[in-house]
Every structure is written in C-alpha cells, then in structure tokens.
Write an enzyme that holds these catalytic residues in place. Structure first.
Site, PDB file in Angstrom:
ATOM      1  N   SER A 185       0.861  -1.189   0.000  1.00  0.00           N
ATOM      2  CA  SER A 185       0.000   0.000   0.000  1.00  0.00           C
ATOM      3  C   SER A 185       0.889   1.227   0.000  1.00  0.00           C
ATOM      4  O   SER A 185       2.055   1.173   0.439  1.00  0.00           O
ATOM      5  CB  SER A 185      -0.861   0.013   1.262  1.00  0.00           C
ATOM      6  OG  SER A 185      -1.450   1.288   1.443  1.00  0.00           O
ATOM      7  N   TYR A 198      -1.760  -1.493  10.590  1.00  0.00           N
ATOM      8  CA  TYR A 198      -1.944  -1.812   9.169  1.00  0.00           C
ATOM      9  C   TYR A 198      -0.761  -1.324   8.325  1.00  0.00           C
ATOM     10  O   TYR A 198      -0.190  -2.086   7.535  1.00  0.00           O
ATOM     11  CB  TYR A 198      -3.237  -1.160   8.673  1.00  0.00           C
ATOM     12  CG  TYR A 198      -3.443  -1.260   7.187  1.00  0.00           C
ATOM     13  CD1 TYR A 198      -3.979  -2.405   6.610  1.00  0.00           C
ATOM     14  CD2 TYR A 198      -3.108  -0.199   6.333  1.00  0.00           C
ATOM     15  CE1 TYR A 198      -4.161  -2.504   5.234  1.00  0.00           C
ATOM     16  CE2 TYR A 198      -3.288  -0.286   4.963  1.00  0.00           C
ATOM     17  CZ  TYR A 198      -3.815  -1.440   4.420  1.00  0.00           C
ATOM     18  OH  TYR A 198      -3.993  -1.536   3.054  1.00  0.00           O
TER      19      TYR A 198
HETATM   20  P1  NAD Z   1     -11.627  -5.841   0.288  1.00  0.00           P
HETATM   21  O1  NAD Z   1     -12.290  -5.783   1.602  1.00  0.00           O
HETATM   22  O2  NAD Z   1     -12.477  -5.914  -0.913  1.00  0.00           O
HETATM   23  O3  NAD Z   1     -10.627  -7.060   0.235  1.00  0.00           O
HETATM   24  C1  NAD Z   1     -10.012  -7.606   1.350  1.00  0.00           C
HETATM   25  C2  NAD Z   1     -10.346  -9.063   1.370  1.00  0.00           C
HETATM   26  O4  NAD Z   1      -9.495  -9.703   2.318  1.00  0.00           O
HETATM   27  C3  NAD Z   1     -11.749  -9.394   1.827  1.00  0.00           C
HETATM   28  O5  NAD Z   1     -12.658  -9.437   0.750  1.00  0.00           O
HETATM   29  C4  NAD Z   1     -11.570 -10.775   2.441  1.00  0.00           C
HETATM   30  O6  NAD Z   1     -11.987 -11.777   1.531  1.00  0.00           O
HETATM   31  C5  NAD Z   1     -10.081 -10.916   2.635  1.00  0.00           C
HETATM   32  N1  NAD Z   1      -9.764 -11.296   4.001  1.00  0.00           N
HETATM   33  C6  NAD Z   1      -9.679 -10.496   5.091  1.00  0.00           C
HETATM   34  N2  NAD Z   1      -9.384 -11.243   6.170  1.00  0.00           N
HETATM   35  C7  NAD Z   1      -9.278 -12.532   5.741  1.00  0.00           C
HETATM   36  C8  NAD Z   1      -9.000 -13.755   6.399  1.00  0.00           C
HETATM   37  N3  NAD Z   1      -8.738 -13.813   7.697  1.00  0.00           N
HETATM   38  N4  NAD Z   1      -9.011 -14.901   5.651  1.00  0.00           N
HETATM   39  C9  NAD Z   1      -9.269 -14.852   4.314  1.00  0.00           C
HETATM   40  N5  NAD Z   1      -9.529 -13.712   3.656  1.00  0.00           N
HETATM   41  C10 NAD Z   1      -9.529 -12.572   4.374  1.00  0.00           C
HETATM   42  O7  NAD Z   1     -10.673  -4.561   0.230  1.00  0.00           O
HETATM   43  P2  NAD Z   1      -9.498  -4.158  -0.768  1.00  0.00           P
HETATM   44  O8  NAD Z   1      -9.286  -2.732  -0.536  1.00  0.00           O
HETATM   45  O9  NAD Z   1      -9.715  -4.654  -2.117  1.00  0.00           O
HETATM   46  O10 NAD Z   1      -8.251  -4.893  -0.108  1.00  0.00           O
HETATM   47  C11 NAD Z   1      -7.446  -5.781  -0.824  1.00  0.00           C
HETATM   48  C12 NAD Z   1      -5.988  -5.537  -0.476  1.00  0.00           C
HETATM   49  O11 NAD Z   1      -5.604  -4.282  -0.989  1.00  0.00           O
HETATM   50  C13 NAD Z   1      -5.670  -5.531   1.012  1.00  0.00           C
HETATM   51  O12 NAD Z   1      -4.478  -6.237   1.245  1.00  0.00           O
HETATM   52  C14 NAD Z   1      -5.458  -4.064   1.298  1.00  0.00           C
HETATM   53  O13 NAD Z   1      -4.561  -3.865   2.358  1.00  0.00           O
HETATM   54  C15 NAD Z   1      -4.875  -3.606  -0.023  1.00  0.00           C
HETATM   55  N6  NAD Z   1      -4.957  -2.168  -0.251  1.00  0.00           N
HETATM   56  C16 NAD Z   1      -6.165  -1.574  -0.389  1.00  0.00           C
HETATM   57  C17 NAD Z   1      -6.212  -0.214  -0.624  1.00  0.00           C
HETATM   58  C18 NAD Z   1      -7.512   0.529  -0.786  1.00  0.00           C
HETATM   59  O14 NAD Z   1      -7.483   1.749  -0.830  1.00  0.00           O
HETATM   60  N7  NAD Z   1      -8.643  -0.126  -0.868  1.00  0.00           N
HETATM   61  C19 NAD Z   1      -5.029   0.529  -0.728  1.00  0.00           C
HETATM   62  C20 NAD Z   1      -3.812  -0.120  -0.588  1.00  0.00           C
HETATM   63  C21 NAD Z   1      -3.793  -1.481  -0.350  1.00  0.00           C
END
Ligand code: NAD
Ligand code: MG
Length: 289
Positions: A185, A198
């Site tokens: 991130s 985080y």
């Molecule tokens: P999201 O909530 O759609 O995806 C996260 C997913 O993680 C969930 O759908 C869930 O299926 C999975 N998850 C969480 N805990 C779990 C567990 N214990 N076992 C199995 N699965 C689990 O949100 P997103 O934003 O698409 O996040 C995806 C990734 O992107 C994450 O690693 C997040 O840190 C990263 N990220 C997101 C952003 C943002 O702005 N949305 C920015 C930088 C990084």
C-alpha cells in the site's frame, strides 16, 4: 486494459458516508465499485494460465480475478465465508467470460487452511502459475492506547503471517516461471496516524517481497508487489477509514479522486504476464499520484 476510467462517478461526487460490519459486501456499497466485468478489455496475456487469488470476492482481488479471466486465465478464489454472495457474483462474471473458477471460502489466519486451500486448487486445475496475495485487514484506531492486542495480532496474522504460510504451501505446486504477487500500500511509505498496525504490515510485505524475490529467483519464480493508493472497496467502509474521511477519499492525490478496483488490476496482469519475465523484487505503485 481499461477504458473510460478518466473520471468516475465517485470522482465527480462526494462518496456518501456508509458503514458495514465484518469485512463488508461490495454489493451493498454506494456507489458499487467498478470490478472490470464490463470495463476491462483483455488481450489474451494470460492465456490458459492458472491463478490462485486471495481476497478475491471483492475490491482489488475481485478485479484481479475478473481481469485474469478476461486475459484467458482460470482462477481459484479464497475469501471469508461471510462474503459468499460477493464471491458468487465473481463466479458468474468469470463463467460468462468462458473461464473456469473454483470458490474456496476459508480463514487465512489458520496456518493449516493454507495447505487445504492449495490442495483444493491443485485438485481443481493441477499445479499452477500465479499466486496473488490480496487478502488484508485494515481497521482505523486513533490512539495507540486503544490499539488492542487482539487487533494487533489479527492485523499481523492476516496481512503478514498468512502470506508466508500460503507461499510455503504453494511453492511445491508453482510451475517453473511462476509468479507470486503481494499487495502492499502507499501506507508502507506514507503511513496515516490512525493506521499504525496496518501501515507497518504493508511495509513488511514490501520487504518480504524483496527478500523472497532474491531467494526464489534461482528456482525460476518471480516475486513482485502492487502498492495501491486510495481505492473504493469494502475495506474502506468496513472500519478501514473513519466515517468522516469517506467523502474525502482520494482527494489528496494528484488526480483528486479515489481509484476504482479495475484501475489496479492491470498492474497484477502485467506482473504475471510474459511482459514481466525480467521483473522481480519490484513494487508497482498505483496511487493516483
Ligand atoms: P476488500 O475488503 O475488498 O478485500 C479484502 C479481502 O481480504 C476481503 O474481501 C476478504 O476476503 C479478505 N480477508 C480479510 N481477512 C481474511 C482472512 N482472515 N481470511 C481470508 N480472507 C480474508 O478490500 P481491498 O481494498 O480490495 O483490499 C485488498 C488488499 O488491498 C488488502 O491487502 C489491502 O490492504 C490492499 N490495499 C487496499 C487499498 C484501498 O485503498 N482499498 C489501498 C492499498 C492497499
Ligand atoms: Mg470482501
């Protein structure tokens, strides 16, 4: 490649405050994020490849699964059981594109589940080419005094330990010239004050990516990372951001808006594709500037 993503609905209007419990469901978000099922255009860049993707029901992982299907790949998706309805929507989109998909719900905080997940993938499509680690947990806490040990352990187990466990389980089944892609991130470099646990896991993920890239290059496996900026996903509205920050999401980027999940998918396609055969240990930033 995506089209028509210069300006999104969420870029024109303030995002409405909204809160969901648990991991949240994409189907209940307002507006619904663009997962690329209609907007992504594939070019057979992953023809007949096989990919195991975590966090694949929603947000970034879902857009990766759909982009991979557009590019000709079959996919195995992991997600939490409570997200079954979102996962079923992904299954429908992937099947419409004529590709195979297996849904494997389960909690990555259990080390033994990594072995189970890989076993399911191998019995579905045999050894595979791409491991995409997207699952993650983000929960805002303003004061360090309020950051509980439970949350600290949970964030580190989900974001850091699980990727090591799953890579260990997957390696015997990753084909030569295989690709592992982790998800960091912008928080790894510029941490917000209320994301102490985080943001530090996301720095650890970049570091793990670099050491494993060196370790696995002699085994012909590449390891790279994608580092998104503010993307409109369930993570944001399920405790990832304080409510008052939701209308502000992405406004401090050069582009002045949050990204849509489909706008991140191309980086994961590139790193898995034949275009990136000389790329390892790298982090691709997709941040809106
Ligand atoms: P999201 O909530 O759609 O995806 C996260 C997913 O993680 C969930 O759908 C869930 O299926 C999975 N998850 C969480 N805990 C779990 C567990 N214990 N076992 C199995 N699965 C689990 O949100 P997103 O934003 O698409 O996040 C995806 C990734 O992107 C994450 O690693 C997040 O840190 C990263 N990220 C997101 C952003 C943002 O702005 N949305 C920015 C930088 C990084
Ligand atoms: Mg989800």
């Amino acid at each position: 490649m995506t089209k028509g993503m210069n300006e999104t609905d969420s870029g024109r209007n303030d995002l409405p405050k909204q809160e969901q419990s648990g991991s949240g469901l994409q189907s209940k978000m307002i507006p619904i994020p663009d997962d690329g099922s209609k907007s992504y255009i594939g070019h057979n860049r992953l023809q007949d490849k096989r990919a195991l993707i975590t966090g694949g029901d929603s947000g970034i992982g879902r857009s990766v699964a759909i982009a991979y299907a557009h590019e000709g790949a079959d996919v195995v998706l992991n997600y939490l059981p409570e997200e079954e309805s979102d996962a079923q929507d992904v299954k429908e989109s992937v099947n419409k594109l004529g590709r195979r998909i297996l849904l494997v719900p389960g909690d990555l905080r259990e080390e033994s589940f990594s072995q189970e997940l890989v076993a399911h993938a191998v019995s579905f499509f045999g050894d595979f080419d791409i491991l995409v680690l997207v699952a993650g947990k983000q929960h805002a806490v303003f004061n360090i005094e309020d950051l509980s040990t439970d949350q600290l352990v949970d964030t580190y187990t989900t974001n850091v330990f699980s990727i090591i466990w799953l890579i260990k389980a997957a390696l015997p089944h990753l084909n030569e010239n295989g690709s592992i892609i982790t998800t960091s991130s912008v928080q790894a470099k510029k941490p917000l004050p209320y994301l102490v646990d985080y943001a530090s896991t996301k720095a650890a993920i970049r570091n793990i990516t670099e050491s494993l890239a060196k370790q696995l290059a002699p085994r012909h496996i590449r390891v790279n990372c994608v580092a998104p900026g503010p993307i409109w996903t369930p993570l944001q509205i399920a405790g990832g951001q304080p409510q008052e920050k939701i209308p502000e999401l992405g406004k401090n980027t050069a582009m002045g808006r949050p990204g849509q999940p489909v706008e991140v998918a191309g980086a994961y396609v590139y790193l898995a594709s034949a275009d990136a055969t000389y790329v390892t240990g790298e982090t691709v930033y997709v941040t809106g500037g």
